[in-house]
Design a protein around this motif. Structure first.
Motif, PDB file in Angstrom:
ATOM      1  N   MET A  41       0.772  -1.245  -0.139  1.00 51.35           N
ATOM      2  CA  MET A  41       0.090  -0.033   0.153  1.00 51.35           C
ATOM      3  C   MET A  41       0.836   1.180   0.033  1.00 51.35           C
ATOM      4  SD  MET A  41      -3.029  -1.091   2.689  1.00 51.35           S
ATOM      5  CE  MET A  41      -4.185   0.065   1.962  1.00 51.35           C
ATOM      6  N   SER A  42       0.561   2.340  -0.876  1.00 51.80           N
ATOM      7  CA  SER A  42       1.254   3.513  -0.994  1.00 51.80           C
ATOM      8  C   SER A  42       0.466   4.428  -1.728  1.00 51.80           C
ATOM      9  CB  SER A  42       2.635   3.277  -1.437  1.00 51.80           C
ATOM     10  OG  SER A  42       2.581   3.147  -2.834  1.00 51.80           O
ATOM     11  N   SER A  43       0.910   5.893  -1.498  1.00 48.88           N
ATOM     12  CA  SER A  43       0.271   6.785  -2.413  1.00 48.88           C
ATOM     13  C   SER A  43       0.412   6.764  -3.983  1.00 48.88           C
ATOM     14  CB  SER A  43       0.554   8.292  -2.192  1.00 48.88           C
ATOM     15  OG  SER A  43       2.017   8.455  -1.833  1.00 48.88           O
ATOM     16  N   ILE A  44       1.842   6.041  -4.208  1.00 49.71           N
ATOM     17  CA  ILE A  44       2.026   5.889  -5.469  1.00 49.71           C
ATOM     18  C   ILE A  44       1.173   4.763  -6.181  1.00 49.71           C
ATOM     19  CG2 ILE A  44       3.794   5.078  -6.913  1.00 49.71           C
ATOM     20  CD1 ILE A  44       5.942   6.207  -5.213  1.00 49.71           C
ATOM     21  N   LYS A  45       0.709   3.505  -5.361  1.00 51.77           N
ATOM     22  CA  LYS A  45      -0.343   2.748  -5.667  1.00 51.77           C
ATOM     23  C   LYS A  45      -1.697   3.171  -5.709  1.00 51.77           C
ATOM     24  CE  LYS A  45       1.076  -1.784  -4.964  1.00 51.77           C
ATOM     25  NZ  LYS A  45       1.435  -2.668  -5.720  1.00 51.77           N
ATOM     26  N   ASN A  46      -1.915   4.228  -5.175  1.00 52.23           N
ATOM     27  CA  ASN A  46      -3.295   4.833  -5.024  1.00 52.23           C
ATOM     28  C   ASN A  46      -4.292   3.865  -4.414  1.00 52.23           C
ATOM     29  OD1 ASN A  46      -4.855   7.194  -5.348  1.00 52.23           O
ATOM     30  ND2 ASN A  46      -5.665   6.273  -7.320  1.00 52.23           N
ATOM     31  N   ASN A  47      -3.596   3.164  -3.416  1.00 51.46           N
ATOM     32  CA  ASN A  47      -4.822   2.364  -2.738  1.00 51.46           C
ATOM     33  C   ASN A  47      -4.683   2.754  -1.177  1.00 51.46           C
ATOM     34  OD1 ASN A  47      -2.207   1.202  -2.146  1.00 51.46           O
ATOM     35  ND2 ASN A  47      -2.721  -1.001  -2.397  1.00 51.46           N
ATOM     36  N   ILE A  48      -4.267   4.061  -0.805  1.00 53.61           N
ATOM     37  CA  ILE A  48      -4.409   4.142   0.619  1.00 53.61           C
ATOM     38  C   ILE A  48      -5.563   5.044   0.829  1.00 53.61           C
ATOM     39  CG2 ILE A  48      -2.198   3.893   1.061  1.00 53.61           C
ATOM     40  CD1 ILE A  48      -1.641   6.898   0.949  1.00 53.61           C
ATOM     41  N   GLY A  49      -5.932   5.259   2.127  1.00 56.79           N
ATOM     42  CA  GLY A  49      -7.220   6.153   2.425  1.00 56.79           C
ATOM     43  C   GLY A  49      -6.946   6.929   3.871  1.00 56.79           C
ATOM     44  N   ARG A  50      -7.708   7.919   4.099  1.00 63.06           N
ATOM     45  CA  ARG A  50      -7.520   8.539   5.190  1.00 63.06           C
ATOM     46  C   ARG A  50      -8.107   7.534   6.628  1.00 63.06           C
ATOM     47  NH1 ARG A  50     -11.368  13.608   6.428  1.00 63.06           N
ATOM     48  NH2 ARG A  50     -13.095  12.266   6.459  1.00 63.06           N
ATOM     49  N   GLY A  51      -7.211   7.516   7.436  1.00 62.24           N
ATOM     50  CA  GLY A  51      -7.402   6.793   8.678  1.00 62.24           C
ATOM     51  C   GLY A  51      -6.695   5.736   8.766  1.00 62.24           C
ATOM     52  N   LEU A  52      -7.351   4.374   9.189  1.00 62.54           N
ATOM     53  CA  LEU A  52      -6.301   2.996   9.248  1.00 62.54           C
ATOM     54  C   LEU A  52      -6.274   2.689   7.825  1.00 62.54           C
ATOM     55  CD1 LEU A  52      -7.641   1.670  12.698  1.00 62.54           C
ATOM     56  CD2 LEU A  52      -5.758   2.764  12.299  1.00 62.54           C
ATOM     57  N   ASN A  84      -7.319  -2.541   2.603  1.00 63.84           N
ATOM     58  CA  ASN A  84      -8.404  -1.528   2.756  1.00 63.84           C
ATOM     59  C   ASN A  84      -8.110  -0.228   3.790  1.00 63.84           C
ATOM     60  OD1 ASN A  84     -11.144  -0.542   2.612  1.00 63.84           O
ATOM     61  ND2 ASN A  84     -12.203  -2.606   2.961  1.00 63.84           N
ATOM     62  N   SER A  85      -8.857   0.618   3.599  1.00 58.25           N
ATOM     63  CA  SER A  85      -8.833   1.664   4.734  1.00 58.25           C
ATOM     64  C   SER A  85      -9.994   1.734   5.416  1.00 58.25           C
ATOM     65  CB  SER A  85      -8.218   2.692   4.321  1.00 58.25           C
ATOM     66  OG  SER A  85      -9.274   3.238   3.081  1.00 58.25           O
ATOM     67  N   PHE A  86      -9.919   2.340   6.661  1.00 59.14           N
ATOM     68  CA  PHE A  86     -11.030   2.709   7.525  1.00 59.14           C
ATOM     69  C   PHE A  86     -11.112   3.989   7.843  1.00 59.14           C
ATOM     70  CE2 PHE A  86     -10.434  -1.807   7.847  1.00 59.14           C
ATOM     71  CZ  PHE A  86     -11.564  -2.283   7.443  1.00 59.14           C
ATOM     72  N   ASP A  87     -11.889   4.935   7.575  1.00 60.84           N
ATOM     73  CA  ASP A  87     -11.764   6.061   7.936  1.00 60.84           C
ATOM     74  C   ASP A  87     -12.355   6.504   9.304  1.00 60.84           C
ATOM     75  OD1 ASP A  87     -12.163   9.024   8.130  1.00 60.84           O
ATOM     76  OD2 ASP A  87     -13.215   9.040   6.099  1.00 60.84           O
ATOM     77  N   MET A  88     -11.646   6.852  10.229  1.00 67.59           N
ATOM     78  CA  MET A  88     -12.023   6.865  11.759  1.00 67.59           C
ATOM     79  C   MET A  88     -12.291   8.277  11.947  1.00 67.59           C
ATOM     80  SD  MET A  88     -11.384   3.967  12.665  1.00 67.59           S
ATOM     81  CE  MET A  88     -11.498   3.948  14.396  1.00 67.59           C
ATOM     82  N   TYR A  89     -12.162   9.340  11.138  1.00 65.43           N
ATOM     83  CA  TYR A  89     -12.786  10.451  11.379  1.00 65.43           C
ATOM     84  C   TYR A  89     -14.158  10.832  11.004  1.00 65.43           C
ATOM     85  CZ  TYR A  89     -12.744  15.618  11.103  1.00 65.43           C
ATOM     86  OH  TYR A  89     -13.191  17.119  11.424  1.00 65.43           O
ATOM     87  N   SER A  90     -14.576  10.051   9.991  1.00 56.85           N
ATOM     88  CA  SER A  90     -16.057  10.311   9.550  1.00 56.85           C
ATOM     89  C   SER A  90     -17.153   9.669  10.192  1.00 56.85           C
ATOM     90  CB  SER A  90     -16.126  10.382   8.199  1.00 56.85           C
ATOM     91  OG  SER A  90     -15.922   9.045   7.471  1.00 56.85           O
ATOM     92  N   GLY A  91     -16.414   8.410  10.901  1.00 57.82           N
ATOM     93  CA  GLY A  91     -17.276   7.636  11.484  1.00 57.82           C
ATOM     94  C   GLY A  91     -17.636   6.144  11.025  1.00 57.82           C
TER      95      GLY A  91
END
Length: 74
Positions: A40-51, A67-74
């Motif tokens: 996972m990396s920003s270059i592979k474009n498969n990361i998200g905000r959170g975990l 996968n990524s889990f956005d902990m900010y938006s709930g």
């Protein structure tokens, strides 16, 4: 000598090498390296905000899912 995932030393036999970088706000994105392969990396474009999580088979080392889990938006 160069070690897997850019680590400072090699892992013992029968162990997997990995490196997890958490990132820095919106400046540097997180990344996950496993056995010298970037999962996972920003270059592979498969990361998200959170975990950001990579599920890997503990016996074979095969990547099963990311996968990524956005902990900010709930």
């Amino acid at each position: 000598p160069r070690h897997k995932c850019g680590n400072q030393k090699s892992c013992p036999q029968n162990y997997f090498a990995f490196k997890i970088i958490s990132g820095a706000a919106n400046v540097v994105g997180p990344s996950i390296c496993f056995e010298d392969s970037v999962l996972m990396s920003s270059i592979k474009n498969n990361i998200g905000r959170g975990l950001n999580i990579a599920l890997v088979n503990g016996t074979t080392g095969q990547l099963l899912k990311t996968n990524s889990f956005d902990m900010y938006s709930g």
